[in-house]
Design a protein around this motif. Structure first.
Motif, PDB file in Angstrom:
ATOM      1  N   GLU A 191       0.803  -1.210   0.000  1.00 16.69           N
ATOM      2  CA  GLU A 191       0.000   0.000   0.000  1.00 16.69           C
ATOM      3  C   GLU A 191       0.846   1.274   0.000  1.00 16.69           C
ATOM      4  O   GLU A 191       0.297   2.365  -0.079  1.00 16.69           O
ATOM      5  CB  GLU A 191      -0.953  -0.002   1.202  1.00 16.69           C
ATOM      6  CG  GLU A 191      -2.062  -1.036   1.064  1.00 16.69           C
ATOM      7  CD  GLU A 191      -3.121  -0.924   2.133  1.00 16.69           C
ATOM      8  OE1 GLU A 191      -2.879  -0.203   3.130  1.00 16.69           O
ATOM      9  OE2 GLU A 191      -4.178  -1.547   1.991  1.00 16.69           O
TER      10      GLU A 191
ATOM     11  N   LYS B 292      -6.426  -0.851  -0.006  1.00 13.03           N
ATOM     12  CA  LYS B 292      -7.758  -1.415   0.173  1.00 13.03           C
ATOM     13  C   LYS B 292      -8.536  -0.696   1.268  1.00 13.03           C
ATOM     14  O   LYS B 292      -9.733  -0.917   1.410  1.00 13.03           O
ATOM     15  CB  LYS B 292      -7.644  -2.903   0.518  1.00 13.03           C
ATOM     16  CG  LYS B 292      -7.067  -3.746  -0.613  1.00 13.03           C
ATOM     17  CD  LYS B 292      -7.045  -5.222  -0.239  1.00 13.03           C
ATOM     18  CE  LYS B 292      -6.504  -6.059  -1.396  1.00 13.03           C
ATOM     19  NZ  LYS B 292      -6.462  -7.502  -1.062  1.00 13.03           N
ATOM     20  N   SER B 293      -7.856   0.130   2.026  1.00 13.09           N
ATOM     21  CA  SER B 293      -8.511   0.804   3.151  1.00 13.09           C
ATOM     22  C   SER B 293      -8.078   2.265   3.187  1.00 13.09           C
ATOM     23  O   SER B 293      -7.296   2.671   4.041  1.00 13.09           O
ATOM     24  CB  SER B 293      -8.147   0.106   4.465  1.00 13.09           C
ATOM     25  OG  SER B 293      -6.740  -0.103   4.544  1.00 13.09           O
ATOM     26  N   GLY B 294      -8.572   3.045   2.222  1.00 12.84           N
ATOM     27  CA  GLY B 294      -8.178   4.439   2.139  1.00 12.84           C
ATOM     28  C   GLY B 294      -8.616   5.279   3.326  1.00 12.84           C
ATOM     29  O   GLY B 294      -7.827   6.032   3.908  1.00 12.84           O
ATOM     30  N   TRP B 295      -9.891   5.146   3.703  1.00 16.57           N
ATOM     31  CA  TRP B 295     -10.391   5.911   4.839  1.00 16.57           C
ATOM     32  C   TRP B 295      -9.681   5.518   6.120  1.00 16.57           C
ATOM     33  O   TRP B 295      -9.403   6.358   6.984  1.00 16.57           O
ATOM     34  CB  TRP B 295     -11.898   5.715   4.987  1.00 16.57           C
ATOM     35  CG  TRP B 295     -12.712   6.392   3.937  1.00 16.57           C
ATOM     36  CD1 TRP B 295     -13.474   5.813   2.975  1.00 16.57           C
ATOM     37  CD2 TRP B 295     -12.847   7.812   3.733  1.00 16.57           C
ATOM     38  NE1 TRP B 295     -14.068   6.753   2.179  1.00 16.57           N
ATOM     39  CE2 TRP B 295     -13.702   7.994   2.627  1.00 16.57           C
ATOM     40  CE3 TRP B 295     -12.318   8.929   4.374  1.00 16.57           C
ATOM     41  CZ2 TRP B 295     -14.039   9.255   2.152  1.00 16.57           C
ATOM     42  CZ3 TRP B 295     -12.652  10.189   3.896  1.00 16.57           C
ATOM     43  CH2 TRP B 295     -13.504  10.336   2.803  1.00 16.57           C
TER      44      TRP B 295
ATOM     45  N   ASP C  62      -1.393  12.003  -2.618  1.00 13.99           N
ATOM     46  CA  ASP C  62      -2.465  11.223  -3.249  1.00 13.99           C
ATOM     47  C   ASP C  62      -2.814  11.772  -4.622  1.00 13.99           C
ATOM     48  O   ASP C  62      -3.076  11.007  -5.562  1.00 13.99           O
ATOM     49  CB  ASP C  62      -3.708  11.232  -2.351  1.00 13.99           C
ATOM     50  CG  ASP C  62      -3.645  10.162  -1.278  1.00 13.99           C
ATOM     51  OD1 ASP C  62      -2.982   9.131  -1.517  1.00 13.99           O
ATOM     52  OD2 ASP C  62      -4.257  10.349  -0.210  1.00 13.99           O
TER      53      ASP C  62
ATOM     54  N   LEU D 241      -9.798   2.884  -9.611  1.00 11.64           N
ATOM     55  CA  LEU D 241     -10.268   2.051  -8.517  1.00 11.64           C
ATOM     56  C   LEU D 241      -9.892   0.591  -8.724  1.00 11.64           C
ATOM     57  O   LEU D 241     -10.638  -0.298  -8.328  1.00 11.64           O
ATOM     58  CB  LEU D 241     -11.786   2.192  -8.356  1.00 11.64           C
ATOM     59  CG  LEU D 241     -12.287   3.555  -7.908  1.00 11.64           C
ATOM     60  CD1 LEU D 241     -13.803   3.590  -7.900  1.00 11.64           C
ATOM     61  CD2 LEU D 241     -11.760   3.925  -6.537  1.00 11.64           C
TER      62      LEU D 241
ATOM     63  N   GLY E 135      -8.643  -1.342  -5.233  1.00 12.31           N
ATOM     64  CA  GLY E 135      -8.374  -0.515  -4.074  1.00 12.31           C
ATOM     65  C   GLY E 135      -8.985   0.855  -4.180  1.00 12.31           C
ATOM     66  O   GLY E 135      -9.679   1.181  -5.142  1.00 12.31           O
ATOM     67  N   HIS E 136      -8.719   1.688  -3.166  1.00 16.67           N
ATOM     68  CA  HIS E 136      -9.223   3.045  -3.124  1.00 16.67           C
ATOM     69  C   HIS E 136      -8.293   3.982  -3.905  1.00 16.67           C
ATOM     70  O   HIS E 136      -7.091   3.733  -4.006  1.00 16.67           O
ATOM     71  CB  HIS E 136      -9.333   3.532  -1.680  1.00 16.67           C
ATOM     72  CG  HIS E 136     -10.485   2.924  -0.940  1.00 16.67           C
ATOM     73  ND1 HIS E 136     -10.449   1.654  -0.423  1.00 16.67           N
ATOM     74  CD2 HIS E 136     -11.712   3.416  -0.631  1.00 16.67           C
ATOM     75  CE1 HIS E 136     -11.604   1.380   0.182  1.00 16.67           C
ATOM     76  NE2 HIS E 136     -12.382   2.435   0.071  1.00 16.67           N
TER      77      HIS E 136
END
Length: 451
Positions: A59, A65-68, A97, A112, A115-116
């Motif tokens: 990442e 997979k977990s942007g937030w 980003d 996308l 992933g985010h």
């Protein structure tokens, strides 16, 4: 000579610092955490998938997979910085980003794909703070920054290890014990079936709201944790106990219970989501019949993550830690708890007995962490011992007495609620004594009247 003397004194000071109990505790915890991650990495590789370490390293460059979650972890790391430094850090993260997205667009990578479209910048800034702490800071300031970085990275690692744990449960436990919990759940009136019908009746508004709350549980936790850690930058130290500690310990111990008591949940074992592996397509319309429960084979994909309900455990932890906040935070903690309990039952992910075990599980862990933070005493040891005993008794009764519980629902249901209630009462009674009492405001003495 002088330089040698100072070098010896410095080495002795460093050695003495490392012998301090708190430093040794952090060092041991770090070694154990690293070893645990390596073991999970090896186990995941054995099943042909990347482990938590590989996923986290990927990442740095690949779409996360977990942007937030990464931005929530950045928020945790930023509690050690000043307000101006926080604005700069967030701006750098957003800028990184944006650059990543431009590069992916230029090379033809979809926004996308797996992933985010954001989150890499947050991870880069967290790592940048770690580099700055090691190269540009010394002493307590370095330790403080590294604690903030560790806090953020531990939240990410917790998510990655959780995913790996779920994979391991599905691969190593070919049979599940859902029939036992479904029988024991008759003592509580099969709440998953009842709440499931209610939730389905509120579709799509109710289901959408509950799905957001259920999926974004970490958001509620971060809000409460940020309130608890709001003074870290000013005081230059972390509080002895906060929500993140409880969250991490719940996530560490819970999957171990999954391995002992593998369960997939009503919507899989008794619903359409289970496909041909389901015992019958009953959820949420018809409660399961009471019979002779036995272990049943299930697929190698669905996680065995029901006993105890960790979503319930984490929601209870959020509720507990929101109690000392402002009114809006308390209302939010209460809403998150109610909505999470409704979602766990209404979506068919858990049985009612899972929730009972989850409440006891959390209160016992929270009591242990609070006792450790303030110093163990007799009341803390008694509360943790009692909570552990009740939790073990619940597991034993679910496994070896479900038929009797279903045959006498009034008695068994009352005992279950009483057991959970006794732990709640013991926790409230004990922790109230632990809370520091506010100093009474002195009343002004009456002054003699001037004649």
């Amino acid at each position: 000579m002088a330089s040698r003397l100072f070098a010896r004194i410095g080495s002795r000071t460093t050695f003495a610092a490392w012998r301090q109990p708190r430093v040794l505790l952090w060092a041991v915890a770090g070694v154990i955490t690293l070893g645990f991650l390596i073991v999970l990495e090896i186990a995941a590789r054995h099943y042909g998938v990347p482990g938590p370490i590989t996923c986290q390293v990927q990442e740095v460059i690949l779409p996360p997979k977990s942007g937030w979650l990464l931005y929530a972890c950045l928020a945790m790391a930023l509690v050690v910085l000043t307000r101006r430094q926080r604005f700069i850090a967030v701006g750098i993260a957003v800028g990184i980003d944006a650059v990543f997205q431009l590069v992916r667009w230029a090379v033809g990578a979809p926004f996308l794909a797996d992933g985010h479209p954001f989150g890499n910048g947050a991870l880069w800034v967290i790592l940048g703070i770690a580099v700055m702490a090691v190269t540009r800071r010394t002493g307590t300031e370095r330790v403080l920054l590294l604690k903030g970085v560790g806090l953020g990275l531990l939240l990410v690692a917790g998510r990655k290890t959780g995913d790996t744990w779920l994979l391991i449960t599905s691969k190593t436990q070919p049979t599940v014990l859902d029939q036992y919990l479904a029988s024991a759940d008759h003592a509580l009136g099969n709440p998953s079936w009842l709440v499931g019908r209610i939730v389905m009746a509120t579709d799509p508004v109710g289901t959408l709201l509950l799905d957001v709350v259920y999926a974004q549980l970490a958001v509620g936790a971060v809000v409460v944790a940020l309130y608890q850690l709001r003074n870290v930058a000013a005081e230059r130290r972390f509080p002895k106990h906060h929500l993140v500690r409880t969250f991490l310990v719940i996530g560490l111990l819970g999957p171990g219970i999954y391995m002992i008591f593998p369960v997939v949940g009503p919507v899989f074992a008794y619903g359409a989501d289970g496909g041909h592996w389901a015992l019958a397509n009953l959820w949420p319309d018809l409660p399961p019949p009471v019979g002779a429960p036995q272990a049943m084979p299930f697929d190698g994909i669905t996680p065995r993550n029901c006993m105890p309900s960790l979503h319930t455990a984490w929601a209870v932890a959020i509720y507990l830690h929101s109690r000392r906040g402002p009114r809006l935070l308390r209302y939010g903690g209460t809403f998150w708890l109610i909505a999470t309990l409704t979602a766990t039952l209404g979506f068919g992910y858990h049985y009612g007995v899972d929730l009972v075990a989850g409440v006891v599980f959390t209160l016992t862990i929270e009591a242990a962490l609070r006792a450790q933070a303030r110093g163990w005493d007799r009341s803390g040891i008694q509360l943790v011992t009692y909570g552990t005993t009740v939790f073990a008794a619940l597991l034993v009764s679910y496994r070896w007495a479900p038929v009797e519980m279903a045959a006498h629902p009034q008695v068994a249901g009352s005992l279950l609620i009483a057991a959970m209630g006794s732990v709640i009462y013991g926790y409230i009674r004990t922790t109230r004594v632990w809370e520091p009492e506010a100093a009474p405001v002195p009343k002004p003495e009456p002054q003699p009247e001037m004649v």
